[in-house]
Design an enzyme around this catalytic site. Structure first.
Site, PDB file in Angstrom:
ATOM      1  N   LYS A  70       5.284   0.576   3.465  1.00 52.23           N
ATOM      2  CA  LYS A  70       6.428   0.902   2.610  1.00 52.23           C
ATOM      3  C   LYS A  70       7.310  -0.314   2.335  1.00 52.23           C
ATOM      4  CE  LYS A  70       9.194   3.835   4.489  1.00 52.23           C
ATOM      5  NZ  LYS A  70      10.172   2.882   5.078  1.00 52.23           N
ATOM      6  N   THR A  72       6.466  -3.436   2.609  1.00 49.11           N
ATOM      7  CA  THR A  72       5.666  -4.390   1.844  1.00 49.11           C
ATOM      8  C   THR A  72       5.687  -4.037   0.356  1.00 49.11           C
ATOM      9  OG1 THR A  72       4.245  -4.746   3.765  1.00 49.11           O
ATOM     10  CG2 THR A  72       3.362  -5.405   1.627  1.00 49.11           C
ATOM     11  N   ARG A  93      16.725  -2.876   5.100  1.00 53.90           N
ATOM     12  CA  ARG A  93      17.301  -2.861   6.441  1.00 53.90           C
ATOM     13  C   ARG A  93      16.860  -4.056   7.272  1.00 53.90           C
ATOM     14  NH1 ARG A  93      15.012   2.339   8.811  1.00 53.90           N
ATOM     15  NH2 ARG A  93      13.268   1.607   7.567  1.00 53.90           N
ATOM     16  N   LYS A 104       5.643  -0.662  16.894  1.00 53.79           N
ATOM     17  CA  LYS A 104       5.694  -0.514  15.441  1.00 53.79           C
ATOM     18  C   LYS A 104       5.653  -1.857  14.717  1.00 53.79           C
ATOM     19  CE  LYS A 104       8.529   1.479  11.748  1.00 53.79           C
ATOM     20  NZ  LYS A 104       8.891   0.210  11.067  1.00 53.79           N
ATOM     21  N   ALA A 272      15.441   6.161  10.802  1.00 53.79           N
ATOM     22  CA  ALA A 272      15.527   7.410  10.033  1.00 53.79           C
ATOM     23  C   ALA A 272      15.112   8.628  10.847  1.00 53.79           C
ATOM     24  CB  ALA A 272      14.677   7.319   8.776  1.00 53.79           C
ATOM     25  N   PHE A 300      10.838   5.675   7.370  1.00 43.31           N
ATOM     26  CA  PHE A 300       9.804   6.670   7.654  1.00 43.31           C
ATOM     27  C   PHE A 300       9.455   7.498   6.413  1.00 43.31           C
ATOM     28  CE2 PHE A 300      11.443   6.068  12.124  1.00 43.31           C
ATOM     29  CZ  PHE A 300      10.332   5.374  12.544  1.00 43.31           C
ATOM     30  N   PHE A 381      -6.944  -0.395   0.047  1.00 51.34           N
ATOM     31  CA  PHE A 381      -7.697  -1.086   1.092  1.00 51.34           C
ATOM     32  C   PHE A 381      -9.124  -1.294   0.604  1.00 51.34           C
ATOM     33  CE2 PHE A 381      -4.090   0.233   3.439  1.00 51.34           C
ATOM     34  CZ  PHE A 381      -4.049  -0.450   4.636  1.00 51.34           C
ATOM     35  N   TRP A 409       0.055  -6.677  -0.744  1.00 48.49           N
ATOM     36  CA  TRP A 409      -0.185  -7.411   0.511  1.00 48.49           C
ATOM     37  C   TRP A 409      -1.068  -8.629   0.240  1.00 48.49           C
ATOM     38  CZ3 TRP A 409      -3.694  -9.573   3.684  1.00 48.49           C
ATOM     39  CH2 TRP A 409      -3.309  -9.858   5.007  1.00 48.49           C
TER      40      TRP A 409
END
Length: 556
Positions: A70, A72, A93, A104, A272, A300, A381, A409
């Site tokens: 998210k 990224t 954030r 994480k 969150a 999240f 992917f 990415w």
């Protein structure tokens, strides 16, 4: 293949003066933290001509161990908009040290869609979190000192609500006994620590519109009850002035850059799943003021971050999103369909179809409950097959939502240009009937039930005896008309992390309520959620190192 940190370390950053100049700032208006980071006073930000930008909210499906990307996508989308000459600014954030050293990871993006300097942002950055933790703990120290020095307010030591904070995952500190030792060592009582991002000071910091509003909100924080049951606020301890003094510099948004030189305000960082999960209102307003498009993210899945962005942040600040982007991956949807993480690379249309309802529920919520134009960003992917991609696109098309196959990415902004085009088109062509999910004038159980049924898909809610007593207390104090901040697992639409996909007909269990009067909301604790995470069996910290030249390795 290069790691995120290797890509970041190989990048040639622009001096922060040059990034600020793109927004119209003179170097003298910056408070420099080295060559590549700076704080800017809000007065200088809002003195510049307003561009009245469009606000794009980036959210996601419920997170999985496969990762969705998210942050990224947030960064890549802004880079893509700038490639299309649209003048985008990011508002996101700051990462917490807890996840960085836990499991994480950080929150600076990944691959060729990162904010820089990545190592600094993921570690101490400009010291904002340290200031927030210090302000939180100053209040705790003043509270205990007041009791020790005679307790003029007649505070009940067994009804103290305020806890200490540290920005680290440390389960050992969840519940402690303080004041042990000699009589001069304080009053012995139960105590505990929350992670800094769960502190109400963090929430207040992110929702305050200026220093005076910050001070007022700090004073309004409920910290304890007296022996007779009357509330005790931080202002009763005369703590708000000193706390604001600790936070005055932190309140200024931090300016950094992406790999492609897009300006990014990185400021504030509540989780969150246990808080409201959005960057500071000041940073978001700054991005809107200075850019044609402001791209922001909420923590999240959309059931948590996006819901709180709309129902709490927008309600309390007057902000209004122009569109929402939901980030998903084929892998995450197959995981929601019951596929083990080790098997996600194999084509599995049946599992994908079982997991798709999770994405579709988030689309329904954002379109039908919050009334927003929606675009799905499908992070691509190499293992994704054409049949799987077509399955997702066909399902979203039935909801009138376009899907963009993003590759930010691997390709940076170039991999997000299709997404940028589709977001612009959605803003310009789709109706925006932005609305809140509930009316704050409803009673507390009704607000919780509305969220549980409309956003999560629950049949009903069940309040524990403790939660019912806390509800009655808030009603008695006249503090029951505030927005609701749900604290629940991020892994499921329900309060049970094992219920993947789109569970229906379940009961949402409410364990307790806590009042964040300064922030302006009521925290509802569901399931087994707690405000202090623990480290995993093999924490990420074991792989992080720094060599004799100061070069960090193992940081993602």
């Amino acid at each position: 293949m290069k790691t995120d940190v290797e890509i970041a370390q190989a990048a040639t950053m622009q001096p922060i003066d040059d990034i600020a100049a793109k927004l119209g700032f003179h170097p003298d208006q910056l408070e420099h933290y080295g060559r590549y980071k700076a704080k800017i006073a809000p007065a200088d930000i809002f003195r510049l001509p307003e561009k009245q930008g469009r606000l794009i909210l980036v959210t996601a499906v419920n997170p999985t161990p496969a990762g969705e990307g998210k942050t990224t996508v947030t960064i890549g989308l802004a880079d893509a908009l700038n490639r299309l000459k649209q003048n985008a600014v990011i508002a996101m954030r700051e990462p917490s040290l807890g996840p960085v050293f836990g499991v994480k990871g950080g929150a600076a993006g990944g691959g060729y869609a990162q904010v820089l300097p990545m190592e600094d942002i993921n570690l101490h950055f400009t010291g904002d979190f340290h200031a927030i933790g210090a302000a939180n703990n100053l209040l705790a120290a003043m509270l205990d000192n007041h009791i020790y020095q005679g307790n003029a307010l007649n505070i009940d030591p067994k009804r103290i609500l305020w806890r200490r904070a540290v920005d680290m995952n440390d389960r050992q500190l969840r519940n402690i006994i303080g004041g042990l030792g000699k009589p001069t060592d304080g009053v012995m009582r139960p105590d505990g620590f929350d992670i800094t991002v769960a502190s109400e000071v963090m929430a207040v910091f992110c929702l305050a519109k200026d220093l005076n509003d910050l001070k007022r909100r700090l004073g309004d924080m409920l910290v304890a009850y007296t022996v007779s049951g009357s509330p005790v606020y931080a202002r009763d301890l005369k703590a708000q002035g000193a706390m604001a003094a600790l936070l005055k510099d932190a309140l200024k948004p931090n300016l950094v850059q992406t790999l492609e030189g897009t300006p990014a305000f990185v400021h504030g960082g509540p989780f969150a799943n246990i808080a409201h999960g959005c960057n500071s209102v000041t940073a978001t307003r700054a991005a809107l003021h200075l850019g044609d498009y402001a791209v922001t993210e909420a923590g999240f899945g959309a059931d948590l971050g996006a819901e709180k962005f709309c129902d709490i942040k927008c309600r309390l600040s007057g902000l209004k999103p122009d569109a929402a982007v939901i980030v998903a991956t084929v892998r995450a949807l197959k995981y929601n369909g019951g596929v083990a993480k080790a098997d996600l690379s194999a084509e599995n249309i049946e599992a994908l179809q079982r997991g798709l309802p999770n994405l579709l529920k988030h689309i329904e919520n954002l379109k039908n409950v919050f009334g927003l134009p929606v675009v799905v960003a499908l992070n691509r992917f190499v293992s994704d097959t054409d049949a799987e991609l077509e399955t997702v696109q066909a399902a979203c098309a039935r909801y009138g939502v376009e899907v963009s196959l993003t590759e930010v990415w691997a390709k940076g902004g170039a991999g997000g240009e299709d997404l940028a085009h589709k977001v612009i088109r959605a803003i310009e062509t789709q109706p925006n009937r932005f609305a809140f999910a509930y009316d704050t004038e409803q009673d507390i159980p009704s607000k919780i039930r509305t969220l549980a049924q409309k956003i999560y898909g629950a049949a009903d809610i069940e309040l524990s005896a403790e939660a019912q007593a806390e509800t009655a207390k808030l009603q008695q104090l006249g503090l029951d008309k505030l927005p609701i901040c749900m604290a629940k697992t991020q892994y499921s639409l329900s309060d049970n992390a094992a219920l993947l996909g789109r569970p229906e007909g379940f009961t949402l269990h409410v364990r307790g309520l806590t009042l964040s009067a300064g922030a302006g909301f009521i925290v509802v604790l569901c399931g087994n959620m707690m405000k202090m995470p623990g480290l995993p069996k093999v924490p990420a910290a074991e792989k992080i190192d720094v060599d004799e030249n100061g070069v960090i390795s193992g940081l993602f």
